[in-house]
Scaffold this motif. Structure first.
Motif, short mmCIF file in Angstrom:
data_model
loop_
_atom_site.label_atom_id
_atom_site.label_comp_id
_atom_site.label_asym_id
_atom_site.label_seq_id
_atom_site.Cartn_x
_atom_site.Cartn_y
_atom_site.Cartn_z
N SER A 190 0.81 -1.22 0.00
CA SER A 190 0.00 0.00 0.00
C SER A 190 0.84 1.27 0.00
O SER A 190 0.34 2.35 -0.31
N SER A 191 2.11 1.16 0.36
CA SER A 191 2.98 2.34 0.38
C SER A 191 3.68 2.55 -0.96
O SER A 191 4.51 3.44 -1.08
N ALA A 242 -5.52 5.73 0.14
CA ALA A 242 -6.49 5.51 1.22
C ALA A 242 -7.93 5.57 0.71
O ALA A 242 -8.83 5.04 1.35
N LYS A 243 -8.12 6.19 -0.46
CA LYS A 243 -9.45 6.29 -1.04
C LYS A 243 -9.79 5.08 -1.90
O LYS A 243 -10.92 4.95 -2.39
N VAL A 244 -8.80 4.20 -2.12
CA VAL A 244 -9.00 2.98 -2.89
C VAL A 244 -9.20 1.83 -1.91
O VAL A 244 -8.37 1.65 -1.01
N HIS A 295 -5.45 -2.87 -3.43
CA HIS A 295 -4.03 -2.50 -3.34
C HIS A 295 -3.19 -3.67 -3.82
O HIS A 295 -3.56 -4.83 -3.65
N ARG A 296 -2.04 -3.38 -4.41
CA ARG A 296 -1.13 -4.44 -4.86
C ARG A 296 -0.71 -5.30 -3.68
O ARG A 296 -0.32 -4.77 -2.64
N ILE A 325 -10.65 2.11 -10.66
CA ILE A 325 -10.27 0.76 -10.25
C ILE A 325 -11.37 0.17 -9.37
O ILE A 325 -11.88 0.81 -8.44
N GLY A 326 -11.76 -1.08 -9.69
CA GLY A 326 -12.85 -1.72 -8.97
C GLY A 326 -14.20 -1.51 -9.63
O GLY A 326 -15.22 -1.97 -9.10
#
Length: 206
Positions: A31-32, A50-52, A57-58, A174-175
């Motif tokens: 996430s970083s 943080a909004k995803v 996240h990978r 995404i999503g």
């Protein structure tokens, strides 16, 4: 916990912080890894990750399949792309997929890989959106290019499918099912996938 064990544990936490990942059981999160990125003269902006949703996240996950490492499996219902790794694991990425009427599935192979690719809108797309006619000869690569930082071109036995795995500046897609059929990833993710995937790799879209 004795002093030696404490030092080992502290060192592990520090190492994970420096590499921008965290581990939760069998899952390793990255996430970083969505900060400002300099690439080929371009500066990709940081993603407000943080909004995803965290699931997009990978991350390295447990993934059982009979397919060989290096295979890419796209699950359009889950909105996940899996890059198969050894020992029952996969790197998983969140994706955006084709909206209703533009979905597709099948098996293909990566025939070409391009960094900061030129985007040429298909004639049918220009018909739907006449304002795109100015890019009939191709839109140069760049931060606003719909193909983003990388593109993997999918071919099957009949030749070019017209579909791509590519980056997108529209991280908030995404999503969701919003594209014209291609599979889109956050730019930082497509750069990571591009570095792993090889020409000729098998791609299965479910």
């Amino acid at each position: 916990m004795n002093a030696r064990t404490y030092l080992i544990a502290a060192g592990l936490v520090l190492t994970m912080a420096l590499t921008g990942c965290s581990t939760d059981g069998s899952v390793t999160m990255f996430s970083s890894g969505y900060g400002t990125t300099k690439d080929a003269g371009y500066q990709l902006p940081a993603i407000p990750i943080a909004k995803v949703p965290t699931k997009y996240h990978r991350q390295v996950v447990r993934y059982e399949t009979k397919e060989q490492p290096g295979t890419i499996i796209v699950n359009t219902d889950e909105k996940f792309l899996y890059f198969v790794m050894p020992e029952g694991k996969a790197m998983r990425y969140g994706i955006g997929v084709g909206r209703e009427g533009f979905e597709w599935k099948g098996t293909a192979r990566i025939a070409m890989k391009r960094e900061w690719p030129v985007w040429t809108p298909p004639a049918a797309m220009i018909g739907r959106q006449p304002e795109l006619a100015k890019w009939r000869g191709g839109m140069p690569g760049g931060l606003s290019n719909p193909l983003g930082a990388r593109a993997l071109y999918l071919y099957n036995k009949n030749g070019d499918t017209g579909y791509r795995l590519h980056g997108t500046p529209e991280w908030n897609s995404i999503g969701h099912a919003m594209s014209s059929g291609c599979i889109r990833l956050i730019n930082q993710d497509i750069i990571d996938l591009y570095s792993r995937a090889e020409n000729g790799a098998k791609v299965i879209v479910m």
